[in-house]
Motif scaffolding. Structure first.
Motif, PDB file in Angstrom:
ATOM      1  N   GLN A 298       0.846  -1.199   0.000  1.00  0.00           N
ATOM      2  CA  GLN A 298       0.000   0.000   0.000  1.00  0.00           C
ATOM      3  C   GLN A 298       0.879   1.247   0.000  1.00  0.00           C
ATOM      4  OE1 GLN A 298      -3.585  -0.209   0.042  1.00  0.00           O
ATOM      5  NE2 GLN A 298      -3.003  -2.310  -0.454  1.00  0.00           N
ATOM      6  N   THR A 379      -0.910  -4.307  13.136  1.00  0.00           N
ATOM      7  CA  THR A 379      -2.075  -3.435  13.045  1.00  0.00           C
ATOM      8  C   THR A 379      -2.250  -2.802  14.416  1.00  0.00           C
ATOM      9  OG1 THR A 379      -3.140  -4.856  11.408  1.00  0.00           O
ATOM     10  CG2 THR A 379      -4.550  -3.294  12.584  1.00  0.00           C
ATOM     11  N   PHE A 414      -5.906  -3.773   6.667  1.00  0.00           N
ATOM     12  CA  PHE A 414      -6.413  -2.520   6.117  1.00  0.00           C
ATOM     13  C   PHE A 414      -7.936  -2.520   6.135  1.00  0.00           C
ATOM     14  CE2 PHE A 414      -2.263  -3.365   4.292  1.00  0.00           C
ATOM     15  CZ  PHE A 414      -1.596  -2.188   4.600  1.00  0.00           C
ATOM     16  N   ASP A 457      -6.333   3.412   8.035  1.00  0.00           N
ATOM     17  CA  ASP A 457      -5.298   3.126   7.037  1.00  0.00           C
ATOM     18  C   ASP A 457      -4.170   4.148   6.993  1.00  0.00           C
ATOM     19  OD1 ASP A 457      -6.789   0.874   6.271  1.00  0.00           O
ATOM     20  OD2 ASP A 457      -7.941   2.044   4.824  1.00  0.00           O
ATOM     21  N   VAL A 459      -0.693   4.166   6.716  1.00  0.00           N
ATOM     22  CA  VAL A 459       0.196   3.094   6.271  1.00  0.00           C
ATOM     23  C   VAL A 459       1.638   3.409   6.643  1.00  0.00           C
ATOM     24  CG1 VAL A 459       0.972   1.729   4.297  1.00  0.00           C
ATOM     25  CG2 VAL A 459      -1.375   2.609   4.369  1.00  0.00           C
ATOM     26  N   VAL A 464      -0.006  -0.925   9.753  1.00  0.00           N
ATOM     27  CA  VAL A 464      -1.023   0.096   9.545  1.00  0.00           C
ATOM     28  C   VAL A 464      -1.581   0.528  10.895  1.00  0.00           C
ATOM     29  CG1 VAL A 464      -2.871  -1.625   9.251  1.00  0.00           C
ATOM     30  CG2 VAL A 464      -3.138   0.666   8.250  1.00  0.00           C
TER      31      VAL A 464
END
Length: 629
Positions: A298, A379, A414, A457, A459, A464
């Motif tokens: 991403q 995450t 995501f 999101d 990144v 993320v």
């Protein structure tokens, strides 16, 4: 500029001379193919030359010019006529010009006249057969054009890009018109408009003596970045100064930097779209995506903050904003912006300062070390400052456990890939027994039913971040029942009139092991008796016994505690009976269950939903106790 005005005045004299002295050598014989319109009339009758006509009229707004009359004269003339699109491209190159009406002063109208005169060859009607490769044509403006016939017919002006003849030999009563795809510019105009003619970002950098290290880096990187930044765009480029690159290299040479790393770092300075400093200031702060690649392939996020100027990722300040280019805008910055990891992003955003303070409290480096790890993805659900202000830690949990409950290790999840489901966090109930987190995406993204994602999101290189509005406390069993819509029927049963306070029980310290029937299981229970249309129709005492048969008190029984290939008889439930769990299950069941009444065909479909006061396993049928005892 006075020289240009004099040039316009000289042009009128030339035109007048042509009108008096030139003839068309007509022998009087009628020609059925004889054109009926002169150059101006031909342009007026051609829709794709409407901008040329408008330009002639706009230039003639100055008393120094009378181009329409001149080009309506006897000639002969050769005119290279730019299309509407060509004029649109010219206007896009001129900073502050949106239409030909912006040539709104005598000075600017005279400049426009000079540009138009550069498209006219007086005294000859030169058809394409009269043009040869390398031929030099002297224009009415006084400067020359060069013809190229390689691969078509091209007309080279003072710029680097020639115009192509897209329609040749449009014959008129006073000459010939060749339609071209670009407005031709003489060196005089390039010099006069140097401050407003926009050039591509790459060429802008090449021409800036303070951005030569950037140019060298672009040339050394993969992907032909100089060509990319000459493309259509638009781009917003954060251009580090030479000093910034020297600091970044820290004594090393550009050739010492891995090319793939260098390329990604450079792309981290490029944002798709045009963002002026006023656009950023209007937003105040927030995230954009660069062309650099991070976790999950991403595009990397970049944080901007306009408090006290414009700053990116908390490390790089804009020292010269809004340098306009043909294909975007450049902001010169004082620091090279490296690829951020999770920790870098958290530190950069002042609205996450309470999170950073909690993570590093007392010099603790456990979290920063973990979340700086480049070998795995994470995450992180990051609570904003207000969330920490509101958090009272009612369960008196270790704050490090609470913080760990915001981290998912081993995956960059995501928002586009999220669904109603459970994940395990880094927080542990016991060794290798991680807490569960319920994600609901029915209306945005909500975690454990209490915390909403407000910015998704963000990144990083190693994962993320999703910014959330509430600290996600360690869950209890009731949190899962309330948060997961698959347990709506279970929640309704637990709170049906006449039932004991199951909720209060399941809010207790525990530990409890709860076997939780999903909605379909309860519907199957109602369907099994024609007298039951709703839970309220079930005898109160019977429903109490049924619900109690799903709860084991005093034990946190996880799937790993069961006999791997065989039967496990559970401890007594709150109702008093035991039941049997068989591993492995049949079909899609993780395990099969025989309830207290001896019913089979019951399956455990989800295991080990870990809370602070126990664990939940999901059933596809309701367990029935032995009602004979």
């Amino acid at each position: 500029m006075k020289a240009l005005i004099r040039l316009s005045q000289i042009t009128l004299v030339i035109f007048s001379f042509i009108l008096v002295s030139c003839s068309d050598d007509d022998d009087g014989t009628p020609n059925p193919n004889q054109p009926e319109n002169n150059i101006v009339e031909t342009a007026q009758a051609t829709s794709d030359l409407g901008s040329l006509v408008s330009a002639l009229l706009q230039a003639d707004e100055s008393a120094d010019n009378d181009l329409v009359s001149a080009l309506s004269g006897e000639g002969p003339f050769t005119v290279f006529a730019p299309t509407n699109a060509a004029f649109a491209d010219l206007l896009a190159q001129l900073d502050g010009f949106d239409s030909l009406d912006d040539f709104n002063s005598t000075e600017l109208q005279n400049l426009l006249a000079v540009i138009l005169q550069y498209h006219v060859i007086a005294g000859t009607a030169a058809f394409s057969t009269d043009l040869s490769d390398g031929q030099s044509l002297t224009t009415l403006q006084g400067s020359t054009l060069t013809v190229s016939t390689t691969g078509g017919v091209f007309i080279q002006d003072a710029t680097d890009v020639p115009a192509e003849v897209t329609q040749a030999n449009v014959e008129t009563t006073n000459g010939v018109v060749h339609v071209i795809n670009k407005v031709l510019l003489p060196q005089t105009i390039l010099d006069e408009l140097a401050d407003i003619i926009l050039i591509p970002i790459t060429d802008l950098a090449i021409g800036n003596e303070n951005l030569q290290n950037l140019v060298a880096a672009l040339q050394a990187a993969n992907g032909d970045l100089p060509t990319v930044l000459r493309g259509d765009g638009p781009f917003t480029v954060l251009a580090p100064t030479d000093t910034a690159f020297e600091t970044f290299l820290d004594g090393a040479q550009l050739s010492d930097v891995d090319v793939d790393v260098l390329t990604n770092v450079l792309l981290n300075h490029v944002i798709s779209g045009e963002l002026l400093s006023t656009d950023l200031e209007a937003l105040g702060s927030g995230y954009a995506n660069t062309l650099a690649t991070g976790a999950g392939e991403q595009n990397i996020s970049i944080f901007f903050n306009t408090d006290g100027g414009v700053e990116f990722n908390g490390v790089s300040e804009v020292v010269t904003p809004n340098v306009r280019a043909l294909n975007g805008v450049v902001h010169v910055v004082n620091t090279v912006i490296d690829i951020p990891n999770i920790v870098d992003h958290a530190v950069a955003n002042p609205n996450l300062s309470s999170l950073v303070a909690a993570l590093t409290d007392g010099g603790n480096t456990t979290f920063t070390d973990l979340l700086s790890d480049s070998t795995q993805d994470f995450t992180v659900f990051a609570p904003v400052n207000d969330a920490f202000t509101a958090y009272t830690n009612p369960g008196a949990f270790d704050i490090n456990d609470v913080l760990s409950n915001h981290v998912v290790v081993g995956a960059a999840a995501f928002s586009s890939g999220l669904s109603n489901s459970y994940v395990n966090t880094a927080a542990e109930f016991d060794t290798d027994e991680n807490y569960s987190l319920y994600i609901n995406t029915d209306d945005g993204v909500t975690l454990n039913g209490i915390s909403d994602v407000t910015t998704a999101d963000v990144v990083a290189s190693n994962g993320v971040i999703h910014v959330v509005d509430t600290v996600i406390d360690l869950p209890n069993l009731v949190d899962f029942v309330a948060a997961d819509p698959n347990f709506d029927s279970l929640e309704a049963a637990l709170t049906t009139d006449g039932q004991p306070d199951f909720i209060l029980t399941l809010l207790g310290d525990g530990p409890f092991t709860v076997f939780a029937p999903d909605n379909a299981a309860f519907q199957a229970l109602l369907d099994s008796n024609d007298m039951w249309d709703s839970l309220d129709d079930i005898d109160t005492a019977l429903l109490t016994s049924v619900l109690q048969h799903h709860v084991i008190s005093g034990a946190n029984i996880r799937s790993g505690d069961l006999t791997p290939n065989g039967n496990t008889i559970t401890p007594a439930t709150l109702e008093g009976d035991t039941f049997t769990i068989t591993l492995p299950g049949t079909g899609e069941n993780i395990a099969d269950v025989t309830d207290g009444a001896g019913n089979t065909g019951i399956g455990i479909t989800t295991v080990d939903l870990q809370a602070a006061n126990g664990v939940v396993h999901v059933l596809n049928m309701v367990l029935i106790p032995d009602t004979t005892n």
